[in-house]
Design an enzyme around this catalytic site. Structure first.
Site, PDB file in Angstrom:
ATOM      1  N   ASP A 130       1.098  14.498  -1.412  1.00 19.13           N
ATOM      2  CA  ASP A 130       0.443  14.051  -0.173  1.00 19.13           C
ATOM      3  C   ASP A 130      -1.073  14.163  -0.299  1.00 19.13           C
ATOM      4  OD1 ASP A 130       0.309  13.062   2.345  1.00 19.13           O
ATOM      5  OD2 ASP A 130       1.082  14.848   3.348  1.00 19.13           O
TER       6      ASP A 130
ATOM      7  N   ASN B  17       7.951   4.632   4.220  1.00 17.35           N
ATOM      8  CA  ASN B  17       6.679   4.026   3.806  1.00 17.35           C
ATOM      9  C   ASN B  17       6.684   2.501   3.926  1.00 17.35           C
ATOM     10  OD1 ASN B  17       6.006   6.455   1.137  1.00 17.35           O
ATOM     11  ND2 ASN B  17       5.395   6.465   3.276  1.00 17.35           N
TER      12      ASN B  17
HETATM   13  C1  FPP Z   1       1.262  10.257   0.355  1.00 16.68           C
HETATM   14  O1  FPP Z   1      -0.117  10.326   0.565  1.00 16.68           O
HETATM   15  C2  FPP Z   1       1.487   9.594  -0.914  1.00 16.68           C
HETATM   16  C3  FPP Z   1       2.218   8.452  -1.046  1.00 16.68           C
HETATM   17  C4  FPP Z   1       2.879   7.785   0.086  1.00 16.68           C
HETATM   18  C5  FPP Z   1       2.365   7.763  -2.347  1.00 16.68           C
HETATM   19  C6  FPP Z   1       2.413   8.599  -3.576  1.00 16.68           C
HETATM   20  C7  FPP Z   1       2.125   7.716  -4.734  1.00 16.68           C
HETATM   21  C8  FPP Z   1       1.402   8.034  -5.834  1.00 16.68           C
HETATM   22  C9  FPP Z   1       0.932   9.394  -6.089  1.00 16.68           C
HETATM   23  C10 FPP Z   1       1.048   7.036  -6.880  1.00 16.68           C
HETATM   24  C11 FPP Z   1       2.141   6.240  -7.472  1.00 16.68           C
HETATM   25  C12 FPP Z   1       3.260   7.052  -8.027  1.00 16.68           C
HETATM   26  C13 FPP Z   1       3.685   7.050  -9.307  1.00 16.68           C
HETATM   27  C14 FPP Z   1       4.883   7.845  -9.679  1.00 16.68           C
HETATM   28  C15 FPP Z   1       3.016   6.301 -10.361  1.00 16.68           C
HETATM   29  P1  FPP Z   1      -0.776   9.601   1.821  1.00 16.68           P
HETATM   30  O2  FPP Z   1      -1.304   8.292   1.385  1.00 16.68           O
HETATM   31  O3  FPP Z   1       0.184   9.557   2.961  1.00 16.68           O
HETATM   32  O4  FPP Z   1      -1.950  10.576   2.118  1.00 16.68           O
HETATM   33  P2  FPP Z   1      -2.676  10.854   3.523  1.00 16.68           P
HETATM   34  O5  FPP Z   1      -1.762  11.790   4.266  1.00 16.68           O
HETATM   35  O6  FPP Z   1      -3.941  11.504   3.086  1.00 16.68           O
HETATM   36  O7  FPP Z   1      -2.871   9.554   4.203  1.00 16.68           O
END
Ligand code: FPP
Length: 235
Positions: free
Chosen positions: A14, A62
């Site tokens: 996250d 998502n």
């Molecule tokens: C949550 O952070 C993260 C995600 C929904 C996506 C995770 C994806 C990656 C780390 C990259 C792709 C993965 C791989 C395996 C190559 P958020 O965007 O909700 O963070 P925030 O709470 O700060 O908005």
């Protein structure tokens, strides 16, 4: 952690969006940086002797994000598989993508199947990437497939693994790490985390590194795991 071949760590990655916002960048830039952290942490996990690493890359909820962000996340996953599969083979890392496949673009499903086939013989570490994953959906779907009368916990677990395309089947989660300061499970591995130790850090995922992973493993080593029982010496 050497010798802990079945040790299972799961991570809720996250904080990508906030990392980008703090720098005045679009959220997708945070995901790109997050994918770089994935590469580092996969290698650090193999070095640490972790047997199974499960990463929450895209939850079923998502799909509700803006279309552009969804597209960039799915594109990143495809690029990761295309760019990292050979390195995984070299490092003995077996790739398995868990979650639904019926709603993913067919090109991504083909990449997933290709990466899984190319790494199927690798035994040093299992890397499970959760994509279009919802624990509630998996449990519900396994329940639908169950013939209920004499269903054991083990038989239900087999069904869950089948629903999730979890090949080979993995054991329960020992340690669940969540970055980004939130303290919740967000529909991730609810069955598998029944006795997981939880580790929360304020560090945003793009800033997470090997030192912080090792700190989480050290913290875990100090936990007393009783699985609902009492310690032998106090019994
Ligand atoms: C949550 O952070 C993260 C995600 C929904 C996506 C995770 C994806 C990656 C780390 C990259 C792709 C993965 C791989 C395996 C190559 P958020 O965007 O909700 O963070 P925030 O709470 O700060 O908005």
């Amino acid at each position: 952690m050497s010798g802990a071949g079945n040790f299972h760590v799961a991570i809720i990655m996250d904080g990508n969006g906030r990392w980008a916002q703090l720098r005045g960048l679009p959220r997708s830039a945070g995901h790109v940086q997050g994918a770089k952290t994935v590469r580092r942490i996969v290698e650090a996990s193999a070095r640490a002797g972790i047997g199974t690493l499960t990463l929450y890359a895209f939850s079923s909820d998502n799909w509700g994000r803006p279309g552009q962000e969804v597209d960039s996340l799915l594109h990143l996953l495809q690029c990761y598989l295309a760019g990292e599969t050979r390195r995984c083979v070299r490092n003995g890392v077996r790739i398995n993508v868990i979650g639904r496949r019926d709603r993913l673009p067919s090109s991504l499903v083909r990449s997933i199947e290709h990466s899984e086939a190319l790494t199927a013989h690798c035994i040093r570490m299992q890397l499970r990437i959760a994509v279009d994953y919802s624990a509630k959906h998996s449990i519900l779907e396994a329940a639908r497939r169950a013939s209920c009368n004499q269903l054991s916990v083990q038989a239900f677990q087999h069904l869950l693994a089948e629903v999730d395309h979890s090949v080979p089947e993995s054991g329960p989660v020992d340690l669940l790490i969540r970055t980004g300061g939130e303290r919740r499970l967000s529909d991730f591995l609810l069955w598998d985390c029944a006795y997981a130790e939880l580790y929360f850090t304020d560090r945003l995922w793009p800033d997470f590194g090997e030192a912080e992973l090792n700190a989480a493993l050290e913290d875990f080593a100090g936990r007393e795991r009783r699985f609902g029982k009492v310690l032998a010496e106090t019994a």
